[in-house]
Design a protein around this motif. Structure first.
Motif, mmCIF file in Angstrom:
data_model
loop_
_atom_site.group_PDB
_atom_site.id
_atom_site.type_symbol
_atom_site.label_atom_id
_atom_site.label_comp_id
_atom_site.label_asym_id
_atom_site.label_seq_id
_atom_site.Cartn_x
_atom_site.Cartn_y
_atom_site.Cartn_z
ATOM 1 N N ASP A 180 -5.691 12.795 8.923
ATOM 2 C CA ASP A 180 -4.811 12.736 9.821
ATOM 3 C C ASP A 180 -3.413 13.582 9.549
ATOM 4 N N ASP A 181 -3.437 13.920 8.309
ATOM 5 C CA ASP A 181 -2.580 14.961 7.883
ATOM 6 C C ASP A 181 -1.057 14.638 8.159
ATOM 7 N N PRO A 182 -0.780 13.291 7.630
ATOM 8 C CA PRO A 182 0.685 12.754 8.137
ATOM 9 C C PRO A 182 1.656 13.601 7.336
ATOM 10 N N GLU A 183 2.965 13.379 8.146
ATOM 11 C CA GLU A 183 4.197 13.832 7.601
ATOM 12 C C GLU A 183 4.815 12.771 6.798
ATOM 13 N N PHE A 184 4.510 11.649 6.889
ATOM 14 C CA PHE A 184 5.068 10.451 6.168
ATOM 15 C C PHE A 184 4.067 9.438 5.780
ATOM 16 N N ILE A 185 3.810 8.896 4.669
ATOM 17 C CA ILE A 185 2.963 7.695 4.520
ATOM 18 C C ILE A 185 4.014 6.417 4.180
ATOM 19 N N LEU A 186 4.119 5.540 4.802
ATOM 20 C CA LEU A 186 5.020 4.501 4.229
ATOM 21 C C LEU A 186 3.988 3.297 3.657
ATOM 22 N N TYR A 187 4.327 2.728 2.499
ATOM 23 C CA TYR A 187 3.665 1.730 1.959
ATOM 24 C C TYR A 187 4.385 0.484 2.012
ATOM 25 N N VAL A 188 4.026 -0.295 2.944
ATOM 26 C CA VAL A 188 4.908 -1.717 2.862
ATOM 27 C C VAL A 188 4.131 -2.630 2.101
ATOM 28 N N VAL A 189 4.744 -2.356 0.972
ATOM 29 C CA VAL A 189 4.167 -3.435 -0.373
ATOM 30 C C VAL A 189 5.048 -3.932 -1.410
ATOM 31 N N ASP A 190 4.926 -5.015 -1.549
ATOM 32 C CA ASP A 190 5.740 -5.803 -2.516
ATOM 33 C C ASP A 190 6.532 -4.850 -3.761
ATOM 34 N N ALA A 191 7.955 -5.195 -3.685
ATOM 35 C CA ALA A 191 8.701 -4.569 -4.725
ATOM 36 C C ALA A 191 7.965 -4.500 -5.921
ATOM 37 N N ARG A 192 7.350 -5.528 -6.468
ATOM 38 C CA ARG A 192 6.807 -5.404 -7.875
ATOM 39 C C ARG A 192 5.900 -4.599 -8.365
ATOM 40 N N GLN A 193 5.343 -3.721 -7.062
ATOM 41 C CA GLN A 193 4.672 -2.579 -7.390
ATOM 42 C C GLN A 193 5.420 -1.127 -7.438
ATOM 43 N N LYS A 194 6.722 -1.492 -7.578
ATOM 44 C CA LYS A 194 7.287 -0.169 -7.505
ATOM 45 C C LYS A 194 6.927 0.940 -8.569
ATOM 46 N N MET A 195 6.725 0.337 -9.915
ATOM 47 C CA MET A 195 6.368 1.342 -10.971
ATOM 48 C C MET A 195 5.094 2.100 -10.530
ATOM 49 N N HIS A 196 4.097 1.467 -10.140
ATOM 50 C CA HIS A 196 2.914 1.999 -9.721
ATOM 51 C C HIS A 196 3.046 3.064 -8.521
ATOM 52 N N PHE A 197 3.915 2.938 -7.562
ATOM 53 C CA PHE A 197 4.196 3.844 -6.454
ATOM 54 C C PHE A 197 5.048 5.214 -7.089
ATOM 55 N N ARG B 116 5.000 -10.966 4.712
ATOM 56 C CA ARG B 116 5.968 -9.795 4.831
ATOM 57 C C ARG B 116 5.526 -8.511 5.200
ATOM 58 N N SER B 117 4.283 -8.231 4.466
ATOM 59 C CA SER B 117 3.872 -6.767 4.532
ATOM 60 C C SER B 117 3.211 -6.873 6.181
ATOM 61 N N ALA B 118 2.913 -7.767 6.646
ATOM 62 C CA ALA B 118 2.225 -7.705 7.856
ATOM 63 C C ALA B 118 3.223 -7.963 8.883
ATOM 64 N N ILE B 119 4.314 -8.571 8.735
ATOM 65 C CA ILE B 119 5.315 -8.710 9.774
ATOM 66 C C ILE B 119 6.316 -7.451 10.035
ATOM 67 N N VAL B 120 6.769 -7.056 8.720
ATOM 68 C CA VAL B 120 7.487 -5.955 8.447
ATOM 69 C C VAL B 120 6.622 -4.811 8.940
ATOM 70 N N GLY B 121 5.679 -4.540 8.639
ATOM 71 C CA GLY B 121 4.742 -3.458 8.771
ATOM 72 C C GLY B 121 4.671 -3.387 10.383
ATOM 73 N N HIS B 122 4.175 -4.568 10.967
ATOM 74 C CA HIS B 122 4.000 -4.419 12.432
ATOM 75 C C HIS B 122 5.146 -4.202 13.230
ATOM 76 N N GLY B 123 6.303 -4.867 12.987
ATOM 77 C CA GLY B 123 7.601 -4.565 13.438
ATOM 78 C C GLY B 123 8.096 -3.048 13.551
ATOM 79 N N LEU B 124 7.891 -2.540 12.194
ATOM 80 C CA LEU B 124 8.180 -1.076 11.911
ATOM 81 C C LEU B 124 7.213 -0.157 12.674
ATOM 82 N N VAL C 96 1.291 4.244 8.495
ATOM 83 C CA VAL C 96 1.678 3.060 7.680
ATOM 84 C C VAL C 96 0.709 2.161 7.053
ATOM 85 N N ASP C 97 0.782 1.978 5.795
ATOM 86 C CA ASP C 97 -0.059 1.152 4.987
ATOM 87 C C ASP C 97 0.559 -0.062 4.697
ATOM 88 N N TYR C 98 -0.191 -1.096 5.527
ATOM 89 C CA TYR C 98 0.497 -2.549 5.488
ATOM 90 C C TYR C 98 -0.706 -3.415 5.459
#
Ligand code: ARG
Length: 581
Positions: free
Chosen positions: A335-352, A142-150, A125-127
């Motif tokens: 870590d060879d993760p199976e998922f990487i979650l980027y808890v980041v502002d929706a305005r960066q949608k295109m970048h991701f 938002r990133s901190a709280i949503v990321g931590h809860g998740l 989790v990238d948050y």
């Protein structure tokens, strides 16, 4: 239920019923896809329902009522449910008293409130994602709280989670700041008084530097050069940079610590600096990246409408895109993760979108599925992006201080708890108010940060749920003093039924939170549970005159079970319950 009897309920009632309905469907030869059971949307008529009879009837050209009759015939309900078929073709179910009693007993006996564990997947989790020198602002909340809860929920569900803060510690903003310091305080570049390098100073200097960069061409050029020199390893700049990093990290850790956020890695973009050149060369050699107007880019095959991902600009500088690709490479290697979650502002949608497509088509993502866990904007009560009263961005630190002061004032006004407890309690309430204010909203929508409302002890707020727990704890104490003890729940009233049925939903809400990456599902469950608990509490007075001790024991038993689940849910949201309020 006495201890010699075994509890017929070993999983949630909805899961128990689901198994039974599927078994009946199989027995009569109906397709399992029509046998789904869900919580009834008409609690006055049924607790659970199955709406698949129409589907069965249609596919077999028969009457849905007849199909229902056949299912009823085949159902083995073991005294846990009552079933009926109603027109035009629904199966309605009621849990029996025995089922409700059994559910509470099973839930009390299980520290996980009957939430099973899934097969562990490795998830990164990238948050957080704050930028150095600038202190975190409310947008990073938002990133901190949503990321931590998740993360809490992913771990609780059984996943193997690692996390990284991904600091913005290396871009043009550092070059701007360094240029400003070089001009204003050259002594600090030559090992001068390190005490001057405080967070307060950095915060004052950075906006000046960034403002000048916008207006002053000469300053902008110098800032660009400084950025390049820093990235090329200039010793004086690097030494200053290291001090800026140290001061900023300390301040960030303090703010995150207060929010309870933890990180496996506290890495920054600078970590990837030496990887950028080799990765880009390799992609160029293999033909996956190409020269375009002096820049090196990856054309996105699947994203024809997206601009290509820029790796290196025509001046030789590497940008955000290249850094994110290198970060993926590093994460895959370590870590060879199976998922990487980027808890980041929706305005960066295109970048991701660009980064994810580029990573996939070059194979740099290994086995990792890349997901942008996007969130919307935090607005003020005026509906515009949240600001301070003076109009500037509200820093996270100030926000927490203001919330704390307001919570403290409330406690002083109420004057119910010991003065020595008030500081700690105010902090617990303030953090609960902030976190629940965030988590009670779907991360994808915008929400209004309303400090007064978040702090209320009534309504959909963190303090309301904390207060529900505190109230039950104090009832337990008072009951004990009156000679009443909690026992097993066995007195089923209407309010009790409603409460137990909400408790039954905990595992499903956890699963939903994990699957949708939305902790708000759990926050809303906890709120529903608090409401059902309070209704029960109000209409089943334990300390009523002349109460039968056996009835009181059952009531107390149910309240204790509800409180345990409330605290479990709050814990997953990162919210503590004060001893007193
Ligand atoms: N520092 C960035 C910002 O403030 C967020 C970083 C998000 N993570 C990432 N891997 N790009 O916008």
């Amino acid at each position: 239920m006495t201890s010699t009897e075994t509890n017929p309920v070993t999983q949630t009632l909805i899961d128990t019923l689901q198994d039974k309905v599927l078994a009946a469907f199989e027995a009569v030869g109906y397709e399992a896809k029509f046998g789904g059971v869900r919580v009834s949307d008409r609690p006055d008529i049924a607790d659970f329902q199955c709406n698949g009879l129409m589907g069965v009837a249609k596919s077999r050209k028969m009457n849905p009522m007849e199909a229902g009759g056949a299912v009823l015939e085949a159902l083995e309900l073991d005294g846990l449910f009552e079933a009926e078929v109603v027109k035009p073709g629904f199966l309605n179910f009621r849990a029996t008293d025995a089922a409700l009693v059994g559910l509470v007993a099973a839930s009390v006996a299980d520290a996980r409130s009957l939430a099973g564990k899934v097969d562990a997947r490795k998830i990164m989790v990238d948050y957080g994602g704050p930028n150095l020198a600038k202190e975190m602002h409310v947008g990073h909340l938002r990133s901190a709280i949503v990321g931590h809860g998740l993360i809490n929920m992913l771990k609780f569900a059984g996943h193997d989670v690692v996390s990284d803060v991904h600091l913005g510690d290396w871009g043009l903003q550092l070059g701007q700041l360094i240029t400003q310091i070089e001009e204003m305080r050259p002594d600090l570049l030559d090992g001068g008084d390190g005490d001057e390098l405080t967070m307060e100073n950095l915060q004052e200097w950075y906006p000046i530097a960034s403002g000048r960069s916008k207006e002053d061409d000469d300053f902008r050029d110098r800032a660009r050069n400084a950025t390049q020199a820093l990235q090329a390893g200039d010793a004086r700049y690097l030494a200053l940079w290291e001090r800026i990093v140290a001061v900023s990290k300390a301040s960030l850790r303090r703010d995150y610590g207060r929010l309870g956020c933890e990180f496996t890695y506290f890495y920054g973009e600078s970590r990837y600096q030496d990887m950028l050149g080799p990765i880009v060369s390799k992609l160029e050699d293999s033909g996956e990246a190409e020269l375009s107007e002096g820049a090196i880019v990856v054309h996105l095959k699947e994203g024809k409408k997206l601009p290509p991902l820029m790796l290196r600009n025509s001046k030789g500088g590497y940008g955000y895109g290249a850094t994110d690709l290198a970060t993926i490479v590093d994460r895959v290697e370590t870590d060879d993760p199976e998922f990487i979650l980027y808890v980041v502002d929706a305005r960066q949608k295109m970048h991701f979108q660009q980064v994810f497509l580029a990573a996939k088509q070059t194979g740099l993502n290994g086995r990792a599925v890349l997901e942008h866990t996007a969130f919307g904007t935090v607005n003020g009560t005026d509906g515009k992006p949240f600001k301070t009263r003076e109009g500037g961005v509200m820093r996270l630190h100030d926000l927490m201080e203001e919330m704390h002061a307001a919570a403290r004032m409330r406690l002083d006004e109420m004057d119910k708890i010991d003065a020595s407890l008030r500081e700690e309690t105010a902090e617990q309430i303030a953090i609960a108010a902030i976190k629940f204010g965030e988590l009670s909203h779907d991360r994808e929508s915008n929400y209004i940060f309303d400090m007064d409302q978040f702090l209320q002890f009534e309504g959909k707020t963190g303090p309301y749920i904390q207060y529900t727990c505190v109230r039950i704890a104090s009832l337990m104490d008072n009951a004990k003093a009156a000679g009443l003890e909690a026992g097993a729940f066995d007195q089923v009233s209407d309010n009790a039924r409603a409460l137990v049925l909400v408790m039954d939903e905990f595992p499903a809400k956890l699963e939903r939170s994990v699957e949708t990456r939305k902790p708000s599902n759990m926050a809303l469950h906890v709120y529903n549970l608090a409401n059902a608990t309070n209704s029960f509490y109000q209409s089943n007075r334990v300390l009523a005159e002349g109460i039968d001790p056996a009835v009181a024991a059952s009531h107390l038993g149910l309240l204790a079970a509800a409180k345990a689940q409330l605290e479990l849910g709050l814990g997953l949201l990162g919210i503590e319950v004060p001893a007193k309020m």
